[in-house]
Write an enzyme that holds these catalytic residues in place. Structure first.
Site, PDB file in Angstrom:
ATOM      1  N   LYS A 189      46.928  46.499  36.983  1.00 17.13           N
ATOM      2  CA  LYS A 189      47.094  45.039  36.871  1.00 17.13           C
ATOM      3  C   LYS A 189      45.815  44.465  36.271  1.00 17.13           C
ATOM      4  O   LYS A 189      44.786  44.367  36.931  1.00 17.13           O
ATOM      5  CB  LYS A 189      47.314  44.394  38.252  1.00 17.13           C
ATOM      6  CG  LYS A 189      47.702  42.927  38.119  1.00 17.13           C
ATOM      7  CD  LYS A 189      47.320  42.076  39.279  1.00 17.13           C
ATOM      8  CE  LYS A 189      45.950  41.507  39.204  1.00 17.13           C
ATOM      9  NZ  LYS A 189      45.703  40.557  38.101  1.00 17.13           N
ATOM     10  N   GLU A 264      34.133  48.343  42.366  1.00 13.93           N
ATOM     11  CA  GLU A 264      33.018  47.991  41.471  1.00 13.93           C
ATOM     12  C   GLU A 264      32.922  46.483  41.511  1.00 13.93           C
ATOM     13  O   GLU A 264      33.769  45.791  40.938  1.00 13.93           O
ATOM     14  CB  GLU A 264      33.305  48.468  40.035  1.00 13.93           C
ATOM     15  CG  GLU A 264      33.336  49.956  39.865  1.00 13.93           C
ATOM     16  CD  GLU A 264      31.956  50.595  39.996  1.00 13.93           C
ATOM     17  OE1 GLU A 264      30.949  49.893  39.829  1.00 13.93           O
ATOM     18  OE2 GLU A 264      31.907  51.795  40.285  1.00 13.93           O
ATOM     19  N   CYS A 303      28.636  42.082  34.641  1.00 16.41           N
ATOM     20  CA  CYS A 303      28.280  42.413  36.034  1.00 16.41           C
ATOM     21  C   CYS A 303      26.824  42.831  36.146  1.00 16.41           C
ATOM     22  O   CYS A 303      26.175  42.595  37.152  1.00 16.41           O
ATOM     23  CB  CYS A 303      29.211  43.487  36.576  1.00 16.41           C
ATOM     24  SG  CYS A 303      29.268  44.942  35.519  1.00 16.41           S
ATOM     25  N   GLU A 406      25.707  35.530  42.404  1.00 20.53           N
ATOM     26  CA  GLU A 406      26.059  35.873  41.025  1.00 20.53           C
ATOM     27  C   GLU A 406      26.613  34.627  40.321  1.00 20.53           C
ATOM     28  O   GLU A 406      27.606  34.058  40.759  1.00 20.53           O
ATOM     29  CB  GLU A 406      27.137  36.967  41.070  1.00 20.53           C
ATOM     30  CG  GLU A 406      27.484  37.519  39.724  1.00 20.53           C
ATOM     31  CD  GLU A 406      28.585  38.555  39.802  1.00 20.53           C
ATOM     32  OE1 GLU A 406      29.585  38.338  40.527  1.00 20.53           O
ATOM     33  OE2 GLU A 406      28.466  39.588  39.117  1.00 20.53           O
TER      34      GLU A 406
HETATM   35  P1  NAD Z   1      38.091  38.552  40.530  1.00 21.22           P
HETATM   36  O1  NAD Z   1      37.670  39.234  41.780  1.00 21.22           O
HETATM   37  O2  NAD Z   1      38.423  37.110  40.592  1.00 21.22           O
HETATM   38  O3  NAD Z   1      39.375  39.261  39.923  1.00 21.22           O
HETATM   39  C1  NAD Z   1      39.376  40.626  39.613  1.00 21.22           C
HETATM   40  C2  NAD Z   1      40.790  41.139  39.667  1.00 21.22           C
HETATM   41  O4  NAD Z   1      41.242  41.071  41.017  1.00 21.22           O
HETATM   42  C3  NAD Z   1      41.782  40.305  38.848  1.00 21.22           C
HETATM   43  O5  NAD Z   1      42.715  41.157  38.239  1.00 21.22           O
HETATM   44  C4  NAD Z   1      42.452  39.455  39.908  1.00 21.22           C
HETATM   45  O6  NAD Z   1      43.742  39.044  39.552  1.00 21.22           O
HETATM   46  C5  NAD Z   1      42.495  40.420  41.070  1.00 21.22           C
HETATM   47  N1  NAD Z   1      42.623  39.821  42.401  1.00 21.22           N
HETATM   48  C6  NAD Z   1      42.229  38.598  42.814  1.00 21.22           C
HETATM   49  N2  NAD Z   1      42.537  38.429  44.114  1.00 21.22           N
HETATM   50  C7  NAD Z   1      43.123  39.561  44.540  1.00 21.22           C
HETATM   51  C8  NAD Z   1      43.672  39.999  45.777  1.00 21.22           C
HETATM   52  N3  NAD Z   1      43.668  39.218  46.867  1.00 21.22           N
HETATM   53  N4  NAD Z   1      44.187  41.240  45.859  1.00 21.22           N
HETATM   54  C9  NAD Z   1      44.173  42.056  44.776  1.00 21.22           C
HETATM   55  N5  NAD Z   1      43.705  41.682  43.567  1.00 21.22           N
HETATM   56  C10 NAD Z   1      43.171  40.454  43.454  1.00 21.22           C
HETATM   57  O7  NAD Z   1      36.950  38.860  39.463  1.00 21.22           O
HETATM   58  P2  NAD Z   1      36.843  38.302  37.990  1.00 21.22           P
HETATM   59  O8  NAD Z   1      36.416  36.870  38.104  1.00 21.22           O
HETATM   60  O9  NAD Z   1      38.048  38.656  37.218  1.00 21.22           O
HETATM   61  O10 NAD Z   1      35.641  39.199  37.411  1.00 21.22           O
HETATM   62  C11 NAD Z   1      34.311  38.903  37.609  1.00 21.22           C
HETATM   63  C12 NAD Z   1      33.721  39.784  38.689  1.00 21.22           C
HETATM   64  O11 NAD Z   1      33.893  41.153  38.351  1.00 21.22           O
HETATM   65  C13 NAD Z   1      32.223  39.584  38.803  1.00 21.22           C
HETATM   66  O12 NAD Z   1      31.875  39.516  40.164  1.00 21.22           O
HETATM   67  C14 NAD Z   1      31.655  40.838  38.166  1.00 21.22           C
HETATM   68  O13 NAD Z   1      30.374  41.174  38.605  1.00 21.22           O
HETATM   69  C15 NAD Z   1      32.672  41.856  38.533  1.00 21.22           C
HETATM   70  N6  NAD Z   1      32.575  43.022  37.655  1.00 21.22           N
HETATM   71  C16 NAD Z   1      31.987  44.166  38.125  1.00 21.22           C
HETATM   72  C17 NAD Z   1      31.840  45.267  37.299  1.00 21.22           C
HETATM   73  C18 NAD Z   1      31.163  46.531  37.777  1.00 21.22           C
HETATM   74  O14 NAD Z   1      31.178  47.527  37.049  1.00 21.22           O
HETATM   75  N7  NAD Z   1      30.568  46.564  38.974  1.00 21.22           N
HETATM   76  C19 NAD Z   1      32.315  45.202  35.984  1.00 21.22           C
HETATM   77  C20 NAD Z   1      32.908  44.037  35.532  1.00 21.22           C
HETATM   78  C21 NAD Z   1      33.033  42.945  36.383  1.00 21.22           C
END
Ligand code: NAD
Length: 512
Positions: A189, A264, A303, A406
């Site tokens: 997803k 991650e 990230c 962040e």
């Molecule tokens: P997010 O947590 O809002 O969403 C990430 C994913 O999770 C999306 O697909 C979203 O639809 C899904 N999601 C949201 N709520 C959920 C739930 N209750 N159950 C299951 N899935 C759910 O994050 P974002 O805003 O899309 O991305 C930014 C974040 O991602 C930042 O914190 C960034 O640091 C992190 N990130 C980390 C890495 C890494 O390698 N550590 C890489 C890229 C991004």
């Protein structure tokens, strides 16, 4: 509505068929759709299926059937590796189209979109090479010639994958490539904001000849589709990349079914600069240039963004003045326009979050050295786009929200230190632990710092590069587990000990 190239394949784009289950491209069971917005002008440019739990259930059932009854888990490793290499070749073929799609969807520059495609192809090739290079298991000395004992690695089963919007294709590939190399089936997803290149990648997997049901995608929201992928009893592993709040929910949901979880999450990454790194003009220029890149590439929506500059006090003023001078010159605009160096933020919500952090830092006493506002519109920068100026906040301290949390926007906070111990304390003063850098010409100090800094990746005199051969992941609340490298493959496997008695005899533990 414009059709984006590279997203059509064998599916009906006009019917919003962005869900792929058991080899079929489908619309959402409910018929719901979602507009995908170009963040450079806030206008919709594609429509996708808005899947729900019903679609997630169907996809998991397909992945379960393909794992339990299909050929993929027992396909010879050489054939699996060949398929992964074919996917890499197809990515190279479609580099321009997919790079463009990523640029429009995530708001990054076209060149960044192209580089992402190259990195994704590298990941597929790396995992193909890794599985090919392995033996058939590890023989264990059981202390007897009558015993043959071997540890083998098997696919874990059905994998749920949930990915974020900042590097949609790259994050998907760090999961999909090792999962397939290991013989798993999966349902992915992507972020509901930036799903298009993941749909394109599934099309390439189909074109490469992956059996039906092995790769499934459900486009849809996190709270419905994502939540179902995390708690469904037929899923064996959940691999999540995203923020701390959703990651915690995913871990809680997965814990109920005792599923393996890989997380991650975010980062608050220190970029530590010692004065000796700035002693020559060339050293100074390099450290400033890389500090800009660390903080502002992809508008800080990375990230591992180096959003905390931690600099030796004696060089702070000169360094920050030059940094601010250069940050003001960064060319903001639509990522597909020539000469643009940085795109918009991905959404209105992300820009408002950034504005909130800057306002709170200023209230808490930070000094604005540049940025801190939305830029004026221009011929490459529509007024409706979600642009925000690269922002440098001087005189920050660890009590400030902008230093602790962040931001995920183009905001750099500046803190100072006088001693190496102070630098270490500041660099480690975060609940996260994803990545950090140290700049110094003293190699002993560089290695001491690298050992003492509690982060999953440490760069010495560099910032941002990663290698598919080297593990990526975080300490602390930056996550659980690792992607890339041998550990990135191990996430998608179970270890099994096979103990064979070549001369079986009664044990006579019981006398009767
Ligand atoms: P997010 O947590 O809002 O969403 C990430 C994913 O999770 C999306 O697909 C979203 O639809 C899904 N999601 C949201 N709520 C959920 C739930 N209750 N159950 C299951 N899935 C759910 O994050 P974002 O805003 O899309 O991305 C930014 C974040 O991602 C930042 O914190 C960034 O640091 C992190 N990130 C980390 C890495 C890494 O390698 N550590 C890489 C890229 C991004």
């Amino acid at each position: 509505m414009q059709k984006m190239p590279g997203t059509e394949g064998n599916r009906d784009v006009s019917a919003q068929q962005t869900i792929h289950v058991a080899g079929e491209w489908l619309s959402a069971a409910s018929g719901a759709t979602r507009e995908i917005i170009d963040p450079a002008d806030a206008k919709p440019f594609a429509i996708i299926a808005e899947g729900g739990t019903e679609d997630a259930d169907a996809a998991i059932a397909a992945a379960r059937k393909a794992f339990d009854e299909g050929p993929w888990p027992s396909t010879p490793v050489a054939e699996r590796a060949a398929l992964l290499r074919k996917v890499a070749d197809l990515l190279v073929r479609d580099r321009e189209e997919i790079g463009l799609l990523e640029s429009r969807d995530a708001g990054k520059t076209l060149e960044e979109g192209r580089v992402d495609v190259d990195c994704v192809a590298d990941a597929f090739r790396y995992f193909a090479d890794l599985v090919i290079g392995e033996g058939a298991g590890r023989v264990v000395d059981a202390g007897s010639d009558d015993i043959h004992s071997v540890v083998v690695h098997e696919p874990i089963g059905v994998c749920s994958m949930i990915t974020p919007w900042n590097y949609p294709l790259l994050q998907a590939s760090w999961k999909i490539a090792p999962a397939l190399a290991a013989g798993n089936t999966f349902v992915i997803k992507p972020s509901e904001i930036t799903p298009l290149t993941t749909v394109a990648l599934i099309e390439l997997l189909v074109e490469a000849g992956l059996p039906a049901g092995v790769a499934n995608i459900v486009t849809g929201p996190g709270h419905t589709v994502g939540a179902r992928l995390a708690d469904h009893p037929d899923v064996d592993l959940v691999s999540f990349t995203g923020g701390l709040v959703s990651g915690t929910k995913v871990a809680q949901a997965a814990a109920v079914g005792v599923k393996k979880v890989a997380l991650e999450l975010g980062g608050k990454n220190p970029n530590v600069v010692f004065a000796d790194a700035c002693a020559t003009d060339e050293g100074f220029d390099t450290a400033v240039d890389q500090a800009l890149n660390a903080a502002f590439i992809h508008s800080g929506q990375v990230c591992s963004a180096g959003g905390r500059l931690i600099i030796e006090e004696s060089v702070r003023e000169r360094f920050v003045a030059e940094l601010a001078r250069r940050a003001e010159k960064i060319k903001l605009g639509r990522g597909t326009e020539d000469g643009v160096e940085c795109g918009p933020l991905v959404s209105q919500q992300q820009r408002e979050k950034t504005e909130m952090y800057v306002a709170s830092a200023l209230e808490e006493g930070a000094v604005l050295r540049c940025g801190g506002k939305r830029p004026e519109p221009s011929d490459v920068r529509p007024a409706t786009g979600y642009f925000y100026e690269p922002t440098v906040l001087d005189q920050c301290h660890r009590g400030m929200k902008v230093v602790r949390e962040e931001v995920f926007g183009p905001v750099l906070s500046v803190e100072t230190f006088r001693t190496e111990d102070e630098a270490v304390a500041l660099a480690n003063d975060t609940e996260y632990g994803l990545a950090g850098a140290v700049w110094t010409t003293d190699s002993g100090r560089a290695r001491r710092m690298a050992r003492r800094m509690r982060h999953g990746t440490i760069w010495i005199n560099d910032f941002h590069p990663y290698l598919p051969q080297a593990e990526w992941g975080g300490f602390g609340k930056s996550g659980v587990g690792r992607e890339l490298g041998p550990a990135g493959l191990a996430e998608y496997r179970e270890a099994k000990h096979v103990y064979e008695n070549l001369a079986p005899r009664p044990v006579r533990w019981f006398a009767g």
